[in-house]
Design a protein around this motif. Sequence first.
Motif, PDB file in Angstrom:
ATOM      1  N   ILE A  43      35.333  -9.302  34.950  1.00 23.09           N
ATOM      2  CA  ILE A  43      34.702  -9.392  33.624  1.00 23.09           C
ATOM      3  C   ILE A  43      34.016 -10.747  33.552  1.00 23.09           C
ATOM      4  CG2 ILE A  43      35.052  -9.220  31.131  1.00 23.09           C
ATOM      5  CD1 ILE A  43      37.752  -7.893  31.715  1.00 23.09           C
ATOM      6  N   PRO A  44      32.733 -10.823  33.876  1.00 22.09           N
ATOM      7  CA  PRO A  44      32.040 -12.129  33.850  1.00 22.09           C
ATOM      8  C   PRO A  44      31.788 -12.593  32.418  1.00 22.09           C
ATOM      9  CG  PRO A  44      30.502 -10.376  34.369  1.00 22.09           C
ATOM     10  CD  PRO A  44      31.853  -9.732  34.329  1.00 22.09           C
ATOM     11  N   PHE A  45      31.735 -13.911  32.253  1.00 17.01           N
ATOM     12  CA  PHE A  45      31.435 -14.503  30.948  1.00 17.01           C
ATOM     13  C   PHE A  45      29.922 -14.510  30.745  1.00 17.01           C
ATOM     14  CE2 PHE A  45      35.739 -15.467  31.229  1.00 17.01           C
ATOM     15  CZ  PHE A  45      36.211 -16.005  30.048  1.00 17.01           C
ATOM     16  N   SER A  46      29.375 -13.324  30.629  1.00 14.75           N
ATOM     17  CA  SER A  46      27.932 -13.180  30.453  1.00 14.75           C
ATOM     18  C   SER A  46      27.576 -13.268  28.977  1.00 14.75           C
ATOM     19  CB  SER A  46      27.474 -11.837  31.023  1.00 14.75           C
ATOM     20  OG  SER A  46      28.118 -10.768  30.329  1.00 14.75           O
ATOM     21  N   GLY A  47      26.269 -13.247  28.714  1.00 10.18           N
ATOM     22  CA  GLY A  47      25.837 -13.301  27.323  1.00 10.18           C
ATOM     23  C   GLY A  47      26.310 -12.106  26.531  1.00 10.18           C
ATOM     24  N   SER A  48      26.297 -10.909  27.140  1.00 12.42           N
ATOM     25  CA  SER A  48      26.742  -9.704  26.440  1.00 12.42           C
ATOM     26  C   SER A  48      28.222  -9.761  26.122  1.00 12.42           C
ATOM     27  CB  SER A  48      26.435  -8.462  27.293  1.00 12.42           C
ATOM     28  OG  SER A  48      25.056  -8.362  27.551  1.00 12.42           O
ATOM     29  N   PHE A  49      29.000 -10.252  27.086  1.00 12.71           N
ATOM     30  CA  PHE A  49      30.439 -10.341  26.857  1.00 12.71           C
ATOM     31  C   PHE A  49      30.755 -11.342  25.749  1.00 12.71           C
ATOM     32  CE2 PHE A  49      34.450 -12.547  27.908  1.00 12.71           C
ATOM     33  CZ  PHE A  49      35.332 -11.497  27.714  1.00 12.71           C
ATOM     34  N   LEU A  50      30.069 -12.498  25.744  1.00  5.26           N
ATOM     35  CA  LEU A  50      30.321 -13.505  24.709  1.00  5.26           C
ATOM     36  C   LEU A  50      29.830 -13.033  23.345  1.00  5.26           C
ATOM     37  CD1 LEU A  50      29.454 -16.754  26.686  1.00  5.26           C
ATOM     38  CD2 LEU A  50      31.714 -15.879  26.106  1.00  5.26           C
ATOM     39  N   ILE A  84      28.654 -17.601  18.230  1.00  2.00           N
ATOM     40  CA  ILE A  84      28.822 -18.279  19.513  1.00  2.00           C
ATOM     41  C   ILE A  84      27.465 -18.804  19.977  1.00  2.00           C
ATOM     42  CG2 ILE A  84      29.413 -17.975  21.940  1.00  2.00           C
ATOM     43  CD1 ILE A  84      31.562 -16.060  21.145  1.00  2.00           C
ATOM     44  N   VAL A  85      27.445 -20.092  20.325  1.00  2.16           N
ATOM     45  CA  VAL A  85      26.221 -20.731  20.793  1.00  2.16           C
ATOM     46  C   VAL A  85      26.505 -21.415  22.121  1.00  2.16           C
ATOM     47  CG1 VAL A  85      25.326 -21.074  18.467  1.00  2.16           C
ATOM     48  CG2 VAL A  85      26.733 -22.847  19.510  1.00  2.16           C
ATOM     49  N   PRO A 124      28.819 -27.473  16.838  1.00  9.54           N
ATOM     50  CA  PRO A 124      29.660 -26.413  17.424  1.00  9.54           C
ATOM     51  C   PRO A 124      30.950 -26.955  18.011  1.00  9.54           C
ATOM     52  CG  PRO A 124      27.765 -26.879  18.817  1.00  9.54           C
ATOM     53  CD  PRO A 124      27.542 -27.634  17.543  1.00  9.54           C
ATOM     54  N   VAL A 125      31.943 -26.083  18.033  1.00 13.91           N
ATOM     55  CA  VAL A 125      33.262 -26.429  18.559  1.00 13.91           C
ATOM     56  C   VAL A 125      33.399 -25.843  19.960  1.00 13.91           C
ATOM     57  CG1 VAL A 125      35.744 -26.345  18.124  1.00 13.91           C
ATOM     58  CG2 VAL A 125      34.129 -26.299  16.209  1.00 13.91           C
TER      59      VAL A 125
END
Length: 348
Positions: free
Chosen positions: A138-145, A156-157, A188-189
Motif C-alpha cells: 500500500i504505497p503512500f500515494s496521493g490517492s491513498f493520502l 492533507i497537504v 500544517p502539522v
Amino acid sequence: MLILFAFFSVASLLLIGAFSVAVLNVVIRRESAYLVEEQLNAIIYNSGKVTYALLDGVPGCVAPATNSPLITDYLSAQWPDSHFSITAMPKGVTFGNGTTWGDTDSFADIVEDRGAIEIRSFDVSEREKCSMSILVRIPFSGSFLQHLSRTSGLQIVNTRPTRLLPYRAEQGVKGEIVANFIPGSQQPVPVVVVARNLQTGRFEDWVVCQVRPSYTRTVTDLSHMGLRTSSWVAPLGSISLALVLVYACGMLLSLRLSQRIVAAVDGLSHAAFKVGKGDFSVRVAVPVKDQIGMLISSFNKMTSDLETLREQEKQAAVLERDIALAREVQQHLYPRAAALSAAADVWG
C-alpha cells in the motif's frame, strides 16, 4: 506595595492564562496529526488480517493472477493504489519476504524502500502439497493520502515524504514556535511515522504528509472521549476548579500577608520618624509573635533602651550641675587660704 503586589498577581495570572492557551493549542494541533497516525496504525493492523484472509481464501496450490478482479477491486476499495502478489512454491521451499534484514513468515508494517514509504503486509501459509505466500503493498500515494483525508475529515497537504531531522532543520526554532504556540496558527502539522528501512532494517522517523489543524474536529473528538459522551468534562472541570481555588486561596493568603507587612512597615516608618525627632517614648504594637512581630519587638526594645539612656544622661547632667554648684558655694563659705590679721595673737 499593594499596587506592586496587585500588578505582579495580574501579570502572573496573564502568564498562566497564556501558557494554558499555548498548551491547548499544542494539544489541538497534535490531536489533528494523531487522527491520521491512528488511522495508519489501523490500516497496518487490518492489512495483516486481510492478507491472512485473502491467502486463506485461495483454494489449493494455484496462485491467482495479480490482476484478479475480485482481489484487486476489494483492495482498491479499501486502500487506493494497493497491489498484491500471491506465489505458490513447492513444499519446503523458503520464501523471501523482500527484506534483507530478516526472514519471517509474516509481518505488517511501514517500510521505506529507497525513499518511497509504503505499508507492506506479508504472510505464508503451509499446505499439504505446497507453500503459499501473499504480499500486499500500500504505497503512500496521493490517492491513498486523499483517502485518509476524507476518512479523517482533515485537509492533507504536502504529500512528499521526508526525513524528520531535515524537516525540523528546515522549519527552524522560529517556525516551531509560531506553528505550535501561537493560537490559531494555520501552518500544517507533520504526520510522523516510524518506518523500517527495507535495506538495513533500521527504524527511521519520517514525515509522510502534513495536515491542516481542525479545531472544530478536535473539540468534537474530545467531547466523545471515554466510555460516554463528554466523560472528560467532569475530571477536566474538577481539575480546573481545583486550580482556580488553589490560586484564589494563594491570592487571599498573599494579600493578607502583604497587608500585614505593609501595616508593620508603615508603623515602623512612623515610629522611626518620631524617634528621629527625639521622641523615644514611641512604641509600635506587636500584632503577632512571628518574624514581623520579632522585628517590631526589637524596635520597641531599642527605643526603650534609648529612652532609658537619655534619662540616665539627664540625671547625670543634673548631678554634675549640682556638684559644680556645691563646689562653688563651698569655695565662698570655706576659703582655702588662712585669714591674715596683724593685731591678733592666737594662743593655743
